[in-house]
Design a protein around this motif. Structure first.
Motif, PDB file in Angstrom:
ATOM      1  N   GLY A 264      13.301  -2.023   7.222  1.00 57.31           N
ATOM      2  CA  GLY A 264      14.293  -1.079   6.744  1.00 57.31           C
ATOM      3  C   GLY A 264      14.329   0.177   7.569  1.00 57.31           C
ATOM      4  O   GLY A 264      13.541   0.368   8.506  1.00 57.31           O
ATOM      5  N   ASN A 265      15.235   1.073   7.212  1.00 52.59           N
ATOM      6  CA  ASN A 265      15.433   2.320   7.918  1.00 52.59           C
ATOM      7  C   ASN A 265      15.293   3.452   6.911  1.00 52.59           C
ATOM      8  O   ASN A 265      16.267   3.899   6.318  1.00 52.59           O
ATOM      9  N   PHE A 266      14.035   3.897   6.696  1.00 52.34           N
ATOM     10  CA  PHE A 266      13.792   4.887   5.640  1.00 52.34           C
ATOM     11  C   PHE A 266      12.438   5.565   5.807  1.00 52.34           C
ATOM     12  O   PHE A 266      11.592   5.112   6.586  1.00 52.34           O
ATOM     13  N   VAL A 267      12.254   6.654   5.062  1.00 53.44           N
ATOM     14  CA  VAL A 267      10.953   7.313   4.908  1.00 53.44           C
ATOM     15  C   VAL A 267      10.717   7.432   3.407  1.00 53.44           C
ATOM     16  O   VAL A 267      11.480   8.106   2.705  1.00 53.44           O
ATOM     17  N   LEU A 268       9.692   6.753   2.924  1.00 57.15           N
ATOM     18  CA  LEU A 268       9.402   6.712   1.497  1.00 57.15           C
ATOM     19  C   LEU A 268       8.068   7.395   1.195  1.00 57.15           C
ATOM     20  O   LEU A 268       7.207   7.524   2.061  1.00 57.15           O
ATOM     21  N   ASP A 269       7.914   7.799  -0.059  1.00 56.93           N
ATOM     22  CA  ASP A 269       6.708   8.463  -0.543  1.00 56.93           C
ATOM     23  C   ASP A 269       6.135   7.608  -1.665  1.00 56.93           C
ATOM     24  O   ASP A 269       6.864   7.205  -2.576  1.00 56.93           O
ATOM     25  N   GLY A 270       4.842   7.295  -1.579  1.00 58.08           N
ATOM     26  CA  GLY A 270       4.284   6.438  -2.617  1.00 58.08           C
ATOM     27  C   GLY A 270       2.777   6.466  -2.668  1.00 58.08           C
ATOM     28  O   GLY A 270       2.124   7.332  -2.088  1.00 58.08           O
ATOM     29  N   GLU A 271       2.211   5.471  -3.365  1.00 64.32           N
ATOM     30  CA  GLU A 271       0.772   5.370  -3.578  1.00 64.32           C
ATOM     31  C   GLU A 271       0.292   3.991  -3.128  1.00 64.32           C
ATOM     32  O   GLU A 271       0.824   2.959  -3.561  1.00 64.32           O
ATOM     33  N   LEU A 272      -0.695   3.994  -2.243  1.00 58.84           N
ATOM     34  CA  LEU A 272      -1.288   2.749  -1.776  1.00 58.84           C
ATOM     35  C   LEU A 272      -2.383   2.335  -2.744  1.00 58.84           C
ATOM     36  O   LEU A 272      -3.299   3.118  -3.036  1.00 58.84           O
ATOM     37  N   LEU A 273      -2.294   1.096  -3.241  1.00 58.87           N
ATOM     38  CA  LEU A 273      -3.227   0.615  -4.257  1.00 58.87           C
ATOM     39  C   LEU A 273      -3.850  -0.709  -3.849  1.00 58.87           C
ATOM     40  O   LEU A 273      -3.258  -1.495  -3.098  1.00 58.87           O
ATOM     41  N   ALA A 274      -5.027  -0.967  -4.395  1.00 62.87           N
ATOM     42  CA  ALA A 274      -5.669  -2.261  -4.203  1.00 62.87           C
ATOM     43  C   ALA A 274      -5.136  -3.244  -5.237  1.00 62.87           C
ATOM     44  O   ALA A 274      -4.641  -2.861  -6.295  1.00 62.87           O
ATOM     45  N   GLY A 275      -5.231  -4.543  -4.920  1.00 61.86           N
ATOM     46  CA  GLY A 275      -4.779  -5.568  -5.849  1.00 61.86           C
ATOM     47  C   GLY A 275      -3.339  -5.953  -5.592  1.00 61.86           C
ATOM     48  O   GLY A 275      -2.871  -5.977  -4.458  1.00 61.86           O
ATOM     49  N   ASN A 276      -2.618  -6.249  -6.679  1.00 65.06           N
ATOM     50  CA  ASN A 276      -1.197  -6.577  -6.574  1.00 65.06           C
ATOM     51  C   ASN A 276      -0.446  -5.894  -7.698  1.00 65.06           C
ATOM     52  O   ASN A 276      -1.051  -5.320  -8.620  1.00 65.06           O
ATOM     53  N   ASN A 277       0.872  -5.928  -7.653  1.00 66.85           N
ATOM     54  CA  ASN A 277       1.679  -5.185  -8.612  1.00 66.85           C
ATOM     55  C   ASN A 277       1.429  -5.625 -10.055  1.00 66.85           C
ATOM     56  O   ASN A 277       1.517  -4.831 -10.986  1.00 66.85           O
ATOM     57  N   ALA A 278       1.092  -6.909 -10.236  1.00 67.34           N
ATOM     58  CA  ALA A 278       0.831  -7.415 -11.583  1.00 67.34           C
ATOM     59  C   ALA A 278      -0.541  -6.999 -12.088  1.00 67.34           C
ATOM     60  O   ALA A 278      -0.752  -6.867 -13.305  1.00 67.34           O
ATOM     61  N   GLU A 279      -1.470  -6.773 -11.157  1.00 67.39           N
ATOM     62  CA  GLU A 279      -2.835  -6.432 -11.549  1.00 67.39           C
ATOM     63  C   GLU A 279      -3.426  -5.409 -10.576  1.00 67.39           C
ATOM     64  O   GLU A 279      -4.240  -5.734  -9.721  1.00 67.39           O
ATOM     65  N   PRO A 280      -3.001  -4.139 -10.682  1.00 68.18           N
ATOM     66  CA  PRO A 280      -3.555  -3.098  -9.808  1.00 68.18           C
ATOM     67  C   PRO A 280      -5.044  -2.906 -10.062  1.00 68.18           C
ATOM     68  O   PRO A 280      -5.528  -3.087 -11.178  1.00 68.18           O
TER      69      PRO A 280
END
Length: 522
Positions: A264-280
């Motif tokens: 994609g063509n973007f700059v996003l802000d977020g949180e890097l987490l271990a695991g997966n979206n279903a089980e952070p």
């Protein structure tokens, strides 16, 4: 170099923020290029010399002075640059070279020539100039001037908004000649490529409910979970993707599978987490990935990671930072209407009252989030920590009693005090094992008393560390506890800080390691 040394001395001697801003602006005005550019880099922590470190200066001073005398002096003073600057004798009465010529000369020097050049500079400089010179390489000026104050001084000098400087800062290059030309109306504003640099992040203030939101309308805010990972900025364009930490350090190499999957063509802000979206998973799980600079595919497969996204700075070449959060959220909702793994939209929390959000925030059995973030819907994306826009409302801290084991000197104004404390508890064998280290939460008066305790109750020394009698109990507040293979106790406290000093509490009343594990990990 003399002018830079004088600037640092003047900055140290004033506590007035306005005076500091004035001193910096005066220096930028009276100092020519490229000297002021090198000074700017030093003041903002952007100056880096790989071939000269603290150990380099330690070796030099031990060749000139008795090693035992140096060790005693260093232990008393607590600051390497100050210790060497006072011990070193001025042997030459000469004019110091300019800052830029001095640094350029050392950049070209190698091995014995480098050593000879540094000795020559130390010989001709005064103690104040030596201190400033050494600090250029060892860092930690600690003169009461943050990077943001320096940038504000630049803004004042050029009569521009601080936000304009923040937006281009990470695209500028030493010695900043084009920056000063723009500030002095002698050239255009420096242009940077949106997708080639890190963009300063917007930060939140710790929430004080009675002060910040009691009279505020919940309808003017959105709430999200405060995830237990690390803040990252995702910079993606046609030539690839990069991940940056909140301090602007690139961490892409530790997460090759993530940057490879993002398009994609973007700059996003977020949180890097271990695991997966279903089980952070928790931050402790993430640390295993953070310590790997070149993880193998097998390691990646057994330690997966993903990113929760909660804001957007640029999208398809459009700068959205001057748009309200409500509009930026619409862009995100539209983008995430289809699957974008390993990127996932951070869910908002539906709430109508602060009391309801308080209950959500303090769910203590959820180790994946640390509380909630509260953000004003009209808020623009402003670099730094603007007041009244974003708040972090963390879970109520946990508490445990522990025993002081070791102490070490602090830095800056605390360099003469033992202010960093390692504490522990008893295991099954009645052996005292460390569970954390804290250096905050006490008053100046308490620090003075703690320092006296360390000096009078020391039983051993290990370099700069003092072991003390195991008699002082402190109540420690912390955010979380996790298993840790790196600690002898097998656990580690997250963000520990002093809550109370229990001068009168006997050590046999402190919880054991097993009791702590049962209370917080089972």
């Amino acid at each position: 170099m003399k002018a830079f040394s004088n600037l640092l001395s003047d900055l140290i001697l004033t506590s007035s923020r306005n005076r500091k801003l004035s001193l910096l602006a005066e220096y930028f005005s009276s100092t020519p290029d490229p000297d002021r550019g090198y000074a700017l880099a030093a003041l903002t922590g952007s100056l880096n010399f790989k071939n000269i470190k603290a150990s380099f200066f330690k070796e030099l001073i031990k060749e000139k002075k008795d090693e035992y005398l140096f060790d005693l002096s260093y232990d008393y003073v607590g600051d390497l640059a100050e210790t060497i600057s006072l011990l070193w004798d001025q042997k030459k009465d000469a004019n110091m070279p300019s800052l830029s010529s001095l640094l350029e000369r050392l950049t070209r020097s190698k091995n014995e020539e480098l050593k000879s050049d540094v000795i020559d500079i130390l010989d001709m400089s005064t103690s104040d100039q030596r201190w400033a010179f050494i600090k250029l390489f060892t860092g930690g000026l600690r003169i009461g001037v943050s990077s943001r104050i320096v940038k504000q001084a630049l803004a004042n000098y050029g009569d521009v908004d601080l936000e304009q400087i923040e937006k281009i800062w990470h695209g500028l290059q030493l010695p900043y000649i084009d920056l000063f030309a723009w500030l002095e109306k002698k050239g255009p504003k420096p242009k940077i490529s949106v997708y080639d640099v890190f963009h300063p992040m917007m930060l939140a203030h710790p929430l004080v409910m009675e002060k910040d939101l009691t009279a505020a309308n919940p309808k003017d805010f959105v709430a999200e979970y405060k995830w237990d990972g690390i803040r990252v900025q995702i910079v993606s364009h046609s030539e690839g993707c990069r991940l940056y930490s909140r301090t602007g350090d690139e961490v892409s190499k530790s997460f090759p599978e993530i940057i490879k999957a993002i398009k994609g063509n973007f700059v996003l802000d977020g949180e890097l987490l271990a695991g997966n979206n279903a089980e952070p998973k928790t931050f402790n799980d993430l640390q295993q990935r953070l310590n790997k600079k070149a993880p193998s595919q097998k390691f990646i497969d057994t330690n997966p990671c993903f990113i929760k996204v909660y804001d957007v700075l640029f999208f398809d070449g459009i700068d959205l930072r001057d748009k309200p959060l409500s509009e930026r959220k619409k862009v995100l909702n539209s983008y995430f209407s289809s699957n974008r793994s390993p990127l996932f939209l951070s869910e908002t929390i539906e709430f109508e009252t602060w009391e309801f959000l308080d209950k959500i925030r303090d769910i203590s059995d959820n180790q994946v989030h640390e509380g909630v973030m509260i953000k004003s819907t009209p808020s623009l994306y402003i670099a730094g920590r603007p007041r009244g826009k974003w708040f972090k409302w963390k879970r109520n801290p946990k508490n445990v009693d522990a025993i002081i084991m070791y102490a070490q000197r602090g830095h800056g104004k605390r360099s003469s005090f033992y202010s960093d404390y390692t504490f522990g508890v008893f295991n099954k064998e009645r052996e005292l094992v460390p569970i954390g280290k804290a250096y905050s939460g006490f008053t100046d008066e308490e620090l003075t008393r703690l320092d006296k305790f360390v000096r009078t109750k020391s039983v051993n020394r290990f370099g700069p560390v003092r072991e003390v009698e195991k008699t002082l109990v402190v109540e420690i507040a912390f955010d979380d506890v996790s298993f840790s293979k790196r600690h002898k106790s097998g656990i580690a406290l997250r963000f520990p800080r002093f809550k109370r000093i229990r001068w009168d509490k006997p050590t046999n009343e402190v919880e054991t390691l097993e009791q702590i594990k049962k209370s917080f990990l089972e």
